[in-house]
Design a protein around this motif. Structure first.
Motif, PDB file in Angstrom:
ATOM      1  N   GLY A 194       0.804  -1.208   0.000  1.00 32.57           N
ATOM      2  CA  GLY A 194       0.000   0.000   0.000  1.00 32.57           C
ATOM      3  C   GLY A 194       0.845   1.270   0.000  1.00 32.57           C
ATOM      4  O   GLY A 194       0.465   2.278  -0.616  1.00 32.57           O
ATOM      5  N   ARG A 195       2.002   1.210   0.665  1.00 33.10           N
ATOM      6  CA  ARG A 195       2.865   2.390   0.743  1.00 33.10           C
ATOM      7  C   ARG A 195       3.766   2.543  -0.478  1.00 33.10           C
ATOM      8  O   ARG A 195       4.049   3.658  -0.914  1.00 33.10           O
ATOM      9  N   HIS A 196       4.246   1.411  -1.004  1.00 34.36           N
ATOM     10  CA  HIS A 196       5.288   1.481  -2.027  1.00 34.36           C
ATOM     11  C   HIS A 196       4.889   0.897  -3.385  1.00 34.36           C
ATOM     12  O   HIS A 196       5.649   1.030  -4.347  1.00 34.36           O
ATOM     13  N   GLY A 197       3.737   0.256  -3.458  1.00 38.14           N
ATOM     14  CA  GLY A 197       3.309  -0.344  -4.703  1.00 38.14           C
ATOM     15  C   GLY A 197       3.995  -1.679  -4.962  1.00 38.14           C
ATOM     16  O   GLY A 197       4.895  -2.091  -4.222  1.00 38.14           O
ATOM     17  N   ARG A 198       3.542  -2.356  -6.022  1.00 36.21           N
ATOM     18  CA  ARG A 198       4.124  -3.658  -6.386  1.00 36.21           C
ATOM     19  C   ARG A 198       5.222  -3.468  -7.424  1.00 36.21           C
ATOM     20  O   ARG A 198       5.058  -2.697  -8.361  1.00 36.21           O
ATOM     21  N   PRO A 199       6.316  -4.214  -7.292  1.00 35.67           N
ATOM     22  CA  PRO A 199       7.268  -4.239  -8.400  1.00 35.67           C
ATOM     23  C   PRO A 199       6.621  -4.953  -9.590  1.00 35.67           C
ATOM     24  O   PRO A 199       5.953  -5.978  -9.419  1.00 35.67           O
ATOM     25  N   ARG A 200       6.809  -4.422 -10.766  1.00 37.75           N
ATOM     26  CA  ARG A 200       6.205  -5.012 -11.963  1.00 37.75           C
ATOM     27  C   ARG A 200       7.177  -5.870 -12.761  1.00 37.75           C
ATOM     28  O   ARG A 200       6.761  -6.628 -13.633  1.00 37.75           O
ATOM     29  N   SER A 201       8.451  -5.732 -12.467  1.00 36.51           N
ATOM     30  CA  SER A 201       9.466  -6.506 -13.164  1.00 36.51           C
ATOM     31  C   SER A 201      10.649  -6.709 -12.225  1.00 36.51           C
ATOM     32  O   SER A 201      10.737  -6.067 -11.168  1.00 36.51           O
ATOM     33  N   VAL A 202      11.543  -7.593 -12.615  1.00 37.55           N
ATOM     34  CA  VAL A 202      12.742  -7.823 -11.811  1.00 37.55           C
ATOM     35  C   VAL A 202      13.532  -6.527 -11.662  1.00 37.55           C
ATOM     36  O   VAL A 202      14.086  -6.236 -10.597  1.00 37.55           O
ATOM     37  N   THR A 203      13.561  -5.717 -12.699  1.00 35.25           N
ATOM     38  CA  THR A 203      14.289  -4.444 -12.659  1.00 35.25           C
ATOM     39  C   THR A 203      13.728  -3.522 -11.579  1.00 35.25           C
ATOM     40  O   THR A 203      14.469  -2.764 -10.946  1.00 35.25           O
ATOM     41  N   ASP A 204      12.414  -3.593 -11.332  1.00 39.34           N
ATOM     42  CA  ASP A 204      11.785  -2.731 -10.326  1.00 39.34           C
ATOM     43  C   ASP A 204      12.279  -3.006  -8.916  1.00 39.34           C
ATOM     44  O   ASP A 204      12.099  -2.171  -8.019  1.00 39.34           O
ATOM     45  N   PRO A 226       6.616 -22.838   1.070  1.00 37.79           N
ATOM     46  CA  PRO A 226       5.940 -23.538   2.173  1.00 37.79           C
ATOM     47  C   PRO A 226       6.021 -22.814   3.513  1.00 37.79           C
ATOM     48  O   PRO A 226       5.137 -22.964   4.351  1.00 37.79           O
ATOM     49  N   LEU A 227       7.070 -22.005   3.710  1.00 35.97           N
ATOM     50  CA  LEU A 227       7.221 -21.287   4.978  1.00 35.97           C
ATOM     51  C   LEU A 227       6.183 -20.182   5.141  1.00 35.97           C
ATOM     52  O   LEU A 227       5.887 -19.771   6.266  1.00 35.97           O
ATOM     53  N   VAL A 228       5.655 -19.679   4.028  1.00 32.45           N
ATOM     54  CA  VAL A 228       4.704 -18.561   4.101  1.00 32.45           C
ATOM     55  C   VAL A 228       3.337 -18.948   3.549  1.00 32.45           C
ATOM     56  O   VAL A 228       2.493 -18.079   3.328  1.00 32.45           O
ATOM     57  N   ARG A 229       3.124 -20.232   3.335  1.00 28.58           N
ATOM     58  CA  ARG A 229       1.868 -20.670   2.724  1.00 28.58           C
ATOM     59  C   ARG A 229       0.656 -20.224   3.541  1.00 28.58           C
ATOM     60  O   ARG A 229      -0.333 -19.712   2.990  1.00 28.58           O
ATOM     61  N   ALA A 230       0.722 -20.388   4.846  1.00 29.61           N
ATOM     62  CA  ALA A 230      -0.402 -19.996   5.703  1.00 29.61           C
ATOM     63  C   ALA A 230      -0.597 -18.486   5.692  1.00 29.61           C
ATOM     64  O   ALA A 230      -1.738 -17.995   5.677  1.00 29.61           O
ATOM     65  N   ASP A 231       0.507 -17.727   5.697  1.00 26.00           N
ATOM     66  CA  ASP A 231       0.401 -16.266   5.683  1.00 26.00           C
ATOM     67  C   ASP A 231      -0.167 -15.768   4.360  1.00 26.00           C
ATOM     68  O   ASP A 231      -0.935 -14.801   4.333  1.00 26.00           O
ATOM     69  N   LEU A 232       0.195 -16.426   3.260  1.00 30.56           N
ATOM     70  CA  LEU A 232      -0.367 -16.047   1.968  1.00 30.56           C
ATOM     71  C   LEU A 232      -1.857 -16.362   1.907  1.00 30.56           C
ATOM     72  O   LEU A 232      -2.661 -15.550   1.423  1.00 30.56           O
ATOM     73  N   ALA A 233      -2.243 -17.526   2.413  1.00 29.66           N
ATOM     74  CA  ALA A 233      -3.653 -17.916   2.388  1.00 29.66           C
ATOM     75  C   ALA A 233      -4.509 -16.989   3.246  1.00 29.66           C
ATOM     76  O   ALA A 233      -5.662 -16.697   2.909  1.00 29.66           O
ATOM     77  N   ALA A 234      -3.929 -16.511   4.360  1.00 27.85           N
ATOM     78  CA  ALA A 234      -4.676 -15.646   5.278  1.00 27.85           C
ATOM     79  C   ALA A 234      -4.620 -14.178   4.864  1.00 27.85           C
ATOM     80  O   ALA A 234      -5.296 -13.339   5.474  1.00 27.85           O
ATOM     81  N   GLY A 235      -3.829 -13.851   3.848  1.00 20.75           N
ATOM     82  CA  GLY A 235      -3.734 -12.470   3.401  1.00 20.75           C
ATOM     83  C   GLY A 235      -2.769 -11.619   4.205  1.00 20.75           C
ATOM     84  O   GLY A 235      -2.705 -10.403   3.994  1.00 20.75           O
ATOM     85  N   ARG A 236      -2.031 -12.235   5.114  1.00 17.94           N
ATOM     86  CA  ARG A 236      -1.053 -11.465   5.881  1.00 17.94           C
ATOM     87  C   ARG A 236       0.144 -11.072   5.027  1.00 17.94           C
ATOM     88  O   ARG A 236       0.820 -10.089   5.283  1.00 17.94           O
ATOM     89  N   LEU A 237       0.409 -11.871   3.993  1.00 21.71           N
ATOM     90  CA  LEU A 237       1.439 -11.574   3.010  1.00 21.71           C
ATOM     91  C   LEU A 237       0.858 -11.759   1.621  1.00 21.71           C
ATOM     92  O   LEU A 237      -0.105 -12.510   1.436  1.00 21.71           O
ATOM     93  N   VAL A 238       1.462 -11.091   0.645  1.00 25.35           N
ATOM     94  CA  VAL A 238       1.067 -11.273  -0.751  1.00 25.35           C
ATOM     95  C   VAL A 238       2.334 -11.569  -1.552  1.00 25.35           C
ATOM     96  O   VAL A 238       3.427 -11.100  -1.222  1.00 25.35           O
ATOM     97  N   GLN A 239       2.190 -12.362  -2.596  1.00 24.44           N
ATOM     98  CA  GLN A 239       3.335 -12.671  -3.441  1.00 24.44           C
ATOM     99  C   GLN A 239       3.459 -11.628  -4.538  1.00 24.44           C
ATOM    100  O   GLN A 239       2.458 -11.194  -5.113  1.00 24.44           O
ATOM    101  N   VAL A 240       4.689 -11.230  -4.815  1.00 20.84           N
ATOM    102  CA  VAL A 240       4.932 -10.314  -5.925  1.00 20.84           C
ATOM    103  C   VAL A 240       5.836 -11.011  -6.937  1.00 20.84           C
ATOM    104  O   VAL A 240       6.582 -11.929  -6.602  1.00 20.84           O
ATOM    105  N   LEU A 241       5.728 -10.592  -8.169  1.00 19.36           N
ATOM    106  CA  LEU A 241       6.494 -11.180  -9.282  1.00 19.36           C
ATOM    107  C   LEU A 241       6.396 -12.711  -9.305  1.00 19.36           C
ATOM    108  O   LEU A 241       7.419 -13.413  -9.396  1.00 19.36           O
TER     109      LEU A 241
END
Length: 311
Positions: free
Chosen positions: A176-186, A247-262
């Motif tokens: 929310g503060r910094h936005g998502r990187p759209r590419s590896v270069t970002d 696998p270490l963040v699977r639960a956090d991703l499912a719960a929305g505590r983290l989001v995957q980028v790229l």
């Protein structure tokens, strides 16, 4: 055979392995003075000093190195044979020393150790968490756990997890503060949580893919860790982007505590493997660990949503 000499050889080996009398005493459950007495007795019987002692360090002399190189494998072999003899009459027993990276604890070890505590109460599993590669034979471990690509070709391996991806994650607050990187270069414009390799001291460069090609990315940020679990905590706190195993963040991703980028840039790792020298394969305590891990793996494969272990 000098019986007193034989009885004190494990003490000499412990001092050599730990690099000091106090550390050896702590490992053996002895007083430092008792350790010194045992070493002195062996030195008197051999007629040569085994250690060069200073106020800051303890190192092996040439004679000490020759003794340890001869005695350590022999004593380990005797211990393994005694374990096999005890296993004939009953259950496996003894101390099983494993060298593992910290990520292996939640991904593959906890469930196995918990099951072994019930099935094999005479086996004690000692876990030394170490992020770097070690000589498990030279340092007295029964086995180690590492990613498949990191294991020497002459070792026997047993798969503990299926392959998994290395992913980049961040908290919704950070996005929310910094936005998502759209590419590896970002990634150069983002606060990336760094990871320092303990053994070499180098900063880990992120392995990613871009346009179907493997790329290695140097990142920068305001914090560097030596522990993947610390990187996850920092990502959850909104500090920055973390590069971790999925696998270490699977639960956090499912719960929305983290989001995957790229997600398109994520690579697949081969998974975690138990590894050990060929001569250790028949040790009952290690066999018990392997059998338990493989049984848990077969159960997991039949249970949707749980991580798997397989042969």
């Amino acid at each position: 055979m000098d019986r007193d000499l034989l009885a004190h050889l494990p003490v000499v080996i412990a001092v050599a392995k730990r690099g000091g009398f106090a550390l050896a005493a702590a490992e053996l459950g002895m007083s430092p003075s008792a350790v010194s007495h045992a070493v002195r007795l062996v030195e008197e019987r051999i007629g040569q000093p085994l250690f060069a002692r200073t106020t800051r360090s303890v190192s092996l002399t040439e004679a000490g190195k020759a003794l340890v190189e001869t005695a350590a494998p022999a004593l380990q072999d005797i211990g393994e044979r005694m374990d096999r003899i005890r296993a004939i009459k009953g259950r496996p027993s003894g101390l099983l020393r494993l060298n593992v990276p910290n990520i292996a604890i939640p991904l593959s070890v906890t469930a196995v150790v918990a099951a072994m505590a019930e099935r094999y109460p005479d086996v004690t599993v000692e876990l030394l968490t170490d992020q770097g590669l070690v000589d498990i034979v030279g340092e007295g471990f029964d086995a180690g756990i590492r990613l498949g690509e990191m294991i020497a070709q002459d070792m026997i391996t047993v798969r503990l997890t299926p392959p998994f991806r290395a992913v980049i994650v961040a908290s919704p607050a950070y996005i929310g503060r910094h936005g998502r990187p759209r590419s590896v270069t970002d990634l150069a414009n983002h606060n990336c949580i760094g990871y320092r390799l303990v053994r070499s001291g180098a900063l880990y460069r992120w392995d990613l893919t871009e346009d179907g090609k493997d790329v290695v990315v140097e990142t920068k940020g305001t914090v560097i860790v030596t522990d993947s679990l610390a990187a996850i905590d920092l990502a959850l706190a909104g500090v920055g982007l973390a590069y971790v195993f999925e696998p270490l963040v699977r639960a956090d991703l499912a719960a929305g505590r983290l989001v995957q980028v790229l997600p398109q840039s994520a690579i697949e790792e081969p998974g975690l493997f138990l590894y050990f020298p060929r001569r250790a394969a028949m040790a009952p305590k290690l066999r018990a660990f392997i059998d338990t891990a493989q049984e848990i793996g077969r159960t997991s494969l039949r249970t949707p949503g749980r991580k798997t272990l397989s042969e």
